[in-house]
Design a protein around this motif. Structure first.
Motif, PDB file in Angstrom:
ATOM      1  N   LEU A 137       0.923  -1.303   0.190  1.00 34.75           N
ATOM      2  CA  LEU A 137       0.025   0.204   0.138  1.00 34.75           C
ATOM      3  C   LEU A 137       0.893   1.087   0.105  1.00 34.75           C
ATOM      4  CD1 LEU A 137      -2.658   1.341   0.194  1.00 34.75           C
ATOM      5  CD2 LEU A 137      -2.467   1.906   2.530  1.00 34.75           C
ATOM      6  N   ILE A 138       1.948   1.746   1.051  1.00 37.22           N
ATOM      7  CA  ILE A 138       2.868   2.688   0.506  1.00 37.22           C
ATOM      8  C   ILE A 138       3.535   2.530  -0.710  1.00 37.22           C
ATOM      9  CG2 ILE A 138       5.171   3.454   2.535  1.00 37.22           C
ATOM     10  CD1 ILE A 138       4.043   1.677   4.447  1.00 37.22           C
ATOM     11  N   LEU A 139       4.244   1.421  -1.532  1.00 29.40           N
ATOM     12  CA  LEU A 139       4.646   1.354  -2.365  1.00 29.40           C
ATOM     13  C   LEU A 139       3.546   2.016  -3.545  1.00 29.40           C
ATOM     14  CD1 LEU A 139       6.334  -1.982  -2.523  1.00 29.40           C
ATOM     15  CD2 LEU A 139       7.166   0.440  -2.652  1.00 29.40           C
ATOM     16  N   LYS A 140       2.210   1.422  -3.360  1.00 31.78           N
ATOM     17  CA  LYS A 140       1.275   2.211  -4.558  1.00 31.78           C
ATOM     18  C   LYS A 140       0.868   3.230  -4.438  1.00 31.78           C
ATOM     19  CE  LYS A 140      -1.661  -1.990  -4.304  1.00 31.78           C
ATOM     20  NZ  LYS A 140      -2.538  -3.156  -4.424  1.00 31.78           N
ATOM     21  N   ILE A 151       1.059   8.990  -5.520  1.00 30.36           N
ATOM     22  CA  ILE A 151       0.895  10.594  -4.862  1.00 30.36           C
ATOM     23  C   ILE A 151       1.769  11.146  -6.569  1.00 30.36           C
ATOM     24  CG2 ILE A 151       1.716  11.890  -4.098  1.00 30.36           C
ATOM     25  CD1 ILE A 151       0.877  10.177  -1.678  1.00 30.36           C
ATOM     26  N   ILE A 152       3.014  10.391  -6.679  1.00 26.60           N
ATOM     27  CA  ILE A 152       3.925  11.581  -7.242  1.00 26.60           C
ATOM     28  C   ILE A 152       3.582  11.614  -8.925  1.00 26.60           C
ATOM     29  CG2 ILE A 152       5.688  10.944  -8.666  1.00 26.60           C
ATOM     30  CD1 ILE A 152       7.467   9.455  -5.372  1.00 26.60           C
ATOM     31  N   MET A 153       2.732  10.119  -9.431  1.00 25.12           N
ATOM     32  CA  MET A 153       2.551  10.439 -10.489  1.00 25.12           C
ATOM     33  C   MET A 153       1.084  11.750 -11.146  1.00 25.12           C
ATOM     34  SD  MET A 153       2.584   6.577 -12.822  1.00 25.12           S
ATOM     35  CE  MET A 153       1.552   5.448 -11.017  1.00 25.12           C
ATOM     36  N   LEU A 154      -0.029  11.441  -9.570  1.00 21.67           N
ATOM     37  CA  LEU A 154      -0.606  12.426  -9.905  1.00 21.67           C
ATOM     38  C   LEU A 154      -0.285  13.865  -9.654  1.00 21.67           C
ATOM     39  CD1 LEU A 154      -3.662  10.596  -8.088  1.00 21.67           C
ATOM     40  CD2 LEU A 154      -3.492  10.467 -10.590  1.00 21.67           C
ATOM     41  N   GLN A 155       0.543  13.924  -8.539  1.00 22.71           N
ATOM     42  CA  GLN A 155       0.903  15.097  -8.400  1.00 22.71           C
ATOM     43  C   GLN A 155       1.086  16.424  -9.561  1.00 22.71           C
ATOM     44  OE1 GLN A 155       4.354  15.751  -6.016  1.00 22.71           O
ATOM     45  NE2 GLN A 155       5.341  14.877  -7.254  1.00 22.71           N
ATOM     46  N   THR A 156       1.659  15.486 -10.749  1.00 21.40           N
ATOM     47  CA  THR A 156       2.244  16.612 -12.022  1.00 21.40           C
ATOM     48  C   THR A 156       0.856  16.104 -12.946  1.00 21.40           C
ATOM     49  OG1 THR A 156       3.011  14.207 -12.851  1.00 21.40           O
ATOM     50  CG2 THR A 156       4.293  15.200 -11.808  1.00 21.40           C
ATOM     51  N   LEU A 202      -2.571   8.427 -15.243  1.00 23.30           N
ATOM     52  CA  LEU A 202      -3.646   8.882 -14.830  1.00 23.30           C
ATOM     53  C   LEU A 202      -4.528   6.746 -14.455  1.00 23.30           C
ATOM     54  CD1 LEU A 202      -6.083   9.758 -13.461  1.00 23.30           C
ATOM     55  CD2 LEU A 202      -6.802  10.699 -15.909  1.00 23.30           C
ATOM     56  N   ILE A 203      -4.134   6.205 -15.355  1.00 20.65           N
ATOM     57  CA  ILE A 203      -4.428   4.786 -15.741  1.00 20.65           C
ATOM     58  C   ILE A 203      -3.907   4.427 -14.749  1.00 20.65           C
ATOM     59  CG2 ILE A 203      -5.037   2.798 -17.796  1.00 20.65           C
ATOM     60  CD1 ILE A 203      -5.782   5.106 -19.687  1.00 20.65           C
ATOM     61  N   ALA A 204      -2.316   4.151 -14.962  1.00 19.33           N
ATOM     62  CA  ALA A 204      -1.483   3.605 -14.289  1.00 19.33           C
ATOM     63  C   ALA A 204      -1.778   3.417 -12.636  1.00 19.33           C
ATOM     64  CB  ALA A 204       0.129   4.188 -14.397  1.00 19.33           C
ATOM     65  N   SER A 205      -1.571   4.920 -12.333  1.00 14.07           N
ATOM     66  CA  SER A 205      -2.003   5.322 -10.849  1.00 14.07           C
ATOM     67  C   SER A 205      -3.908   4.568 -10.003  1.00 14.07           C
ATOM     68  CB  SER A 205      -2.178   6.914 -10.709  1.00 14.07           C
ATOM     69  OG  SER A 205      -1.403   7.518 -10.873  1.00 14.07           O
TER      70      SER A 205
END
Length: 129
Positions: free
Chosen positions: A7-10, A15-20, A55-58
């Motif tokens: 869960l921490i890894l996810k 978060i890193i991908m979505l913030q951009t 977005l899809i990956a997240s």
């Protein structure tokens, strides 16, 4: 801790991908400048396309039997980001102190570990690894 590690890894990767995404989808100048360095006049396609993939990956990271697919998409995207930083942009881009590069590396590593942890769900491997 072992229970919460995936869960921490996810969360870290998502978060890193979505913030951009805001910067990519809103056409923020720094995002345009970054993707113009990489793709030239095709920057809009690459910027929006990368955002859609992230977005899809997240989302897929949090779907139990599709975590592997989200991790694979993120891994591929972050491989491209890391290679772009190393070969075109530089580790430090636009005086960011290397934040974008470090984010890509963290997401790459989190995705790689998630892919390994969820390898049994990959259909074409059939749990052989």
């Amino acid at each position: 801790m072992k229970k919460y590690f995936p869960l921490i890894l996810k969360l870290a990767a998502a978060i890193i991908m979505l913030q951009t995404l805001f910067f990519k989808f809103s056409g923020a100048q720094q995002s345009i400048d970054l993707f113009t360095e990489i793709a030239g006049e095709n920057q809009a396609y690459m910027r929006i396309g990368t955002g859609v993939i992230e977005l899809i990956a997240s989302i897929l990271l949090f779907i139990p039997k599709r975590t592997w697919l989200g991790a694979l998409l993120a891994l591929g995207t972050m491989t491209g980001a890391i290679l772009s930083h190393i070969s075109i942009l530089g580790i430090i881009h636009n005086n960011d102190g290397g934040a974008l590069f470090i984010g890509a590396v963290i997401t790459f590593l989190a995705s790689l570990i998630l892919l390994i942890l969820n390898r049994k769900d990959i259909p074409f491997l059939g749990g052989k690894l």
